[in-house]
Design a protein around this motif. Sequence first.
Motif, PDB file in Angstrom:
ATOM      1  N   ASN A 251       0.812  -1.215   0.000  1.00 47.59           N
ATOM      2  CA  ASN A 251       0.000   0.000   0.000  1.00 47.59           C
ATOM      3  C   ASN A 251       0.846   1.267   0.000  1.00 47.59           C
ATOM      4  OD1 ASN A 251      -2.331  -1.575   0.132  1.00 47.59           O
ATOM      5  ND2 ASN A 251      -2.242  -1.666   2.374  1.00 47.59           N
ATOM      6  N   SER A 252       2.078   1.172  -0.414  1.00 46.98           N
ATOM      7  CA  SER A 252       2.943   2.347  -0.381  1.00 46.98           C
ATOM      8  C   SER A 252       3.755   2.445  -1.662  1.00 46.98           C
ATOM      9  CB  SER A 252       3.880   2.276   0.825  1.00 46.98           C
ATOM     10  OG  SER A 252       4.766   3.360   0.823  1.00 46.98           O
ATOM     11  N   ARG A 253       4.067   3.665  -2.055  1.00 45.41           N
ATOM     12  CA  ARG A 253       4.921   3.916  -3.212  1.00 45.41           C
ATOM     13  C   ARG A 253       6.059   4.839  -2.817  1.00 45.41           C
ATOM     14  NH1 ARG A 253       1.039   6.367  -7.484  1.00 45.41           N
ATOM     15  NH2 ARG A 253       0.238   7.286  -5.578  1.00 45.41           N
ATOM     16  N   VAL A 254       7.123   4.769  -3.549  1.00 40.03           N
ATOM     17  CA  VAL A 254       8.305   5.587  -3.290  1.00 40.03           C
ATOM     18  C   VAL A 254       8.616   6.354  -4.567  1.00 40.03           C
ATOM     19  CG1 VAL A 254      10.684   5.613  -2.497  1.00 40.03           C
ATOM     20  CG2 VAL A 254       9.134   3.806  -1.734  1.00 40.03           C
TER      21      VAL A 254
ATOM     22  N   ILE B 124      12.568  -0.030  -3.625  1.00 41.86           N
ATOM     23  CA  ILE B 124      12.708   0.146  -2.176  1.00 41.86           C
ATOM     24  C   ILE B 124      12.078  -1.022  -1.434  1.00 41.86           C
ATOM     25  CG2 ILE B 124      12.128   1.625  -0.235  1.00 41.86           C
ATOM     26  CD1 ILE B 124      14.300   2.699  -2.112  1.00 41.86           C
ATOM     27  N   ASN B 125      10.905  -1.454  -1.859  1.00 41.58           N
ATOM     28  CA  ASN B 125      10.246  -2.568  -1.172  1.00 41.58           C
ATOM     29  C   ASN B 125      11.058  -3.858  -1.288  1.00 41.58           C
ATOM     30  OD1 ASN B 125       8.202  -0.856  -0.457  1.00 41.58           O
ATOM     31  ND2 ASN B 125       6.752  -1.603  -1.994  1.00 41.58           N
TER      32      ASN B 125
ATOM     33  N   LEU C 165      15.917   4.431   2.950  1.00 40.37           N
ATOM     34  CA  LEU C 165      16.520   3.661   1.866  1.00 40.37           C
ATOM     35  C   LEU C 165      16.458   4.417   0.542  1.00 40.37           C
ATOM     36  CD1 LEU C 165      15.225   0.061   2.657  1.00 40.37           C
ATOM     37  CD2 LEU C 165      17.462   1.056   3.163  1.00 40.37           C
ATOM     38  N   ALA C 166      15.394   5.197   0.346  1.00 42.80           N
ATOM     39  CA  ALA C 166      15.311   6.016  -0.859  1.00 42.80           C
ATOM     40  C   ALA C 166      16.405   7.074  -0.873  1.00 42.80           C
ATOM     41  CB  ALA C 166      13.942   6.669  -0.957  1.00 42.80           C
ATOM     42  N   ALA C 167      16.784   7.568   0.306  1.00 43.34           N
ATOM     43  CA  ALA C 167      17.885   8.533   0.380  1.00 43.34           C
ATOM     44  C   ALA C 167      19.197   7.895  -0.062  1.00 43.34           C
ATOM     45  CB  ALA C 167      18.000   9.079   1.795  1.00 43.34           C
TER      46      ALA C 167
END
Length: 700
Positions: A7-10, A164-165, A212-214
């Motif tokens: 349920n999440s996006r980056v 990321i996931n 983690l996206a950073a």
Amino acid sequence: MDEALKNSRVILHVDLVRCCYVYSNASRRTLTFLWPVYKQDAFYCQVEHVRLGIPKDVPLCVQQWSGLIAVNYAARAKGIKRHCNVAEALVKCPEVKFVHVATYADGDDTAQYHTEGITYQTHKVSLDPYRRASEKIMAIFERFCPKYQRASIDEAFLDMTELINSRILSLYAASEDEEDPEDPVVDWEGAGVLVGEQVRTSTGWRDLQLRLAADLSSEIRAAVFAELHYTCSTGIAHNKTLAKLCSGMNKPDKQVRGRTYLVLAEVLPLMRELPMANIRNLGGKLGAEVEAALGVPNAGDLWHFSLEALQAKFGEGTGTWLYNICRGICHDEVNETSIPKSMMACKALRPGITQFTQLNHWLGILSTELYTRLMNDHKTHARWPRTLTLHTKTAVARGASAVGSERSKRADLPPFHGFTRDSVRDRCLTLLQNPRWPLDRIAVGVSSFETIESGIQPISSFFTKGPVVPSISTPSPSKNDPGRQPLPLHPPPTAPKTIESFFRPAPENAPAPLFPASIHTDTAADVTQLPTEASSLVGRASVSQVKAAKSNNNPNIAAFFSSAPRDSSAPSPETRTLSEPLLEVPVKLPISEVPLDNIRAQRSSQPIAPIPEFQPLPEMLACDQCGASILASSLPEHQDWHTALALHDTFRAENTSSLANRANTAKRKHPIAQPTKPRKTSTAPASRSASAFFKPKSPN
């Protein structure tokens, strides 16, 4: 954890100089979106810095005519702004460097960086160098994240949710089997500058996504700098609007020393004081309309209006979007970048042109620019457009009606294999035979792209000078066999021969006849068939012998197979190796030169094949009706033919008699004379018999 990640996006937004992040410090397991945004600060200036090798701390401006379209941060520090002209910039910073954009002039095959004589009346601006640089940067983005959206030439959004996931699942694979795993602890040490309340650690899967996206953002920025020497900043958030806001903070290069990030608890305080014009999609007419209608300079001022009131004022869709965006809520998707469906090259003319010579000049420049872009597009996407569109606008006096001042015409674009730099210009001149002068705008565009084979080349490529083909070397003759000579690559020229030359009688010195295919007992009683080994040893002639026979003036074909004394110095076929290549042609020798002693010595060890028995000719019989000699097996079929022929004669006689009887009956019933040209009637009976198929041909 799996449900939370689904349920999440980056999403990443890159801004080519600083990084900022929006993340939540709430320990919730429901993951939100991450929207990193990448934008290139003073992108045109960066391209010129790299191209010219100018240090980044030197003030530099990109110039178009007398205005400035890009200013680097060193020049901004001196007070130069993008909308200044060259004279004003020199007053504020005398040491500033100006670089004029590339332009097309008459006769240019590609855009050039001209330094003298650049005028609006003779040159056409080209942004091709910046487009090519942008394509290289976008290629790096796509390499890290296939799902990306190119927002402009210097800005892009990346949907990094899956990347990321997958990293989270690999790091916390052991937690998947747990029913209620604990929220991870996120360490923000070294992550950057925090907006609002400063925190060192937080918990939650959403915060872990941002952290983690950073790290992934750092990898992308490092790749862009290492490969292209461009700097970029990244904004990471749970939606595109917040990521865009973050990418505008802490310029120009705070990313070198750290990053800026924003927790969800600080989103509303930030939006409360944020000017409406700073929000994405509210910096134009819509933002001015909302601010004027409601008197709301900041986003927080819009909170006082209910959803129903905004929908009633601006419509259901726009009202709902305004209600959410002023609170930092954005549901826009990252739409994957698609290939452009059309291309256009245009020129605004001030003052307007009134002559065909001027029209030919500008159509030639526009055609050259479009040709360059189409060739680059074909190399990248292997496609070609089908439709050419020419748009012109006629200048009208101030206050006069502009109705009918714009005209558009379409035509088929020449195919790729026949396309040249002048193809577009020639086609446009054909379309624009009667222009309405004066023209103050010309635009040439192409559309309706179709995929073509990548191996096809334009016709101009076949007239370029190619590499010289090296000559083919032949093996040198062996020292042990002076008679051997290498075969020539091409036969020597010979005089043309007439057909009579092939039928001349053989001269007296002609060699003996060829060795017969079968040996008869009356010629050699002791030899009935040559053994295989003997024929393989004596029935060969070297290449030199064949060449010698060809060089004789004797046109007899037997000369090409005449024997010659064998050279004792040459190695035998059994001892010849691959290092001594020799083309040998098997040849049958005359019976007079066959070594019979060798053959008799081998008769005891090899049986001689017997001569086949004589087979009598097939039996022939005479036909008793026509006397012809017919094979016995074919005699019944021949007799059937005689029977069919007799039936045909019988049917023909019966039909002739029937026609005569009908003619006599008609004369008795109708004594009046018949017309000169009687009417054609069918003489066949209603029920046809076999004789109807053998009627004689009518004399008429």
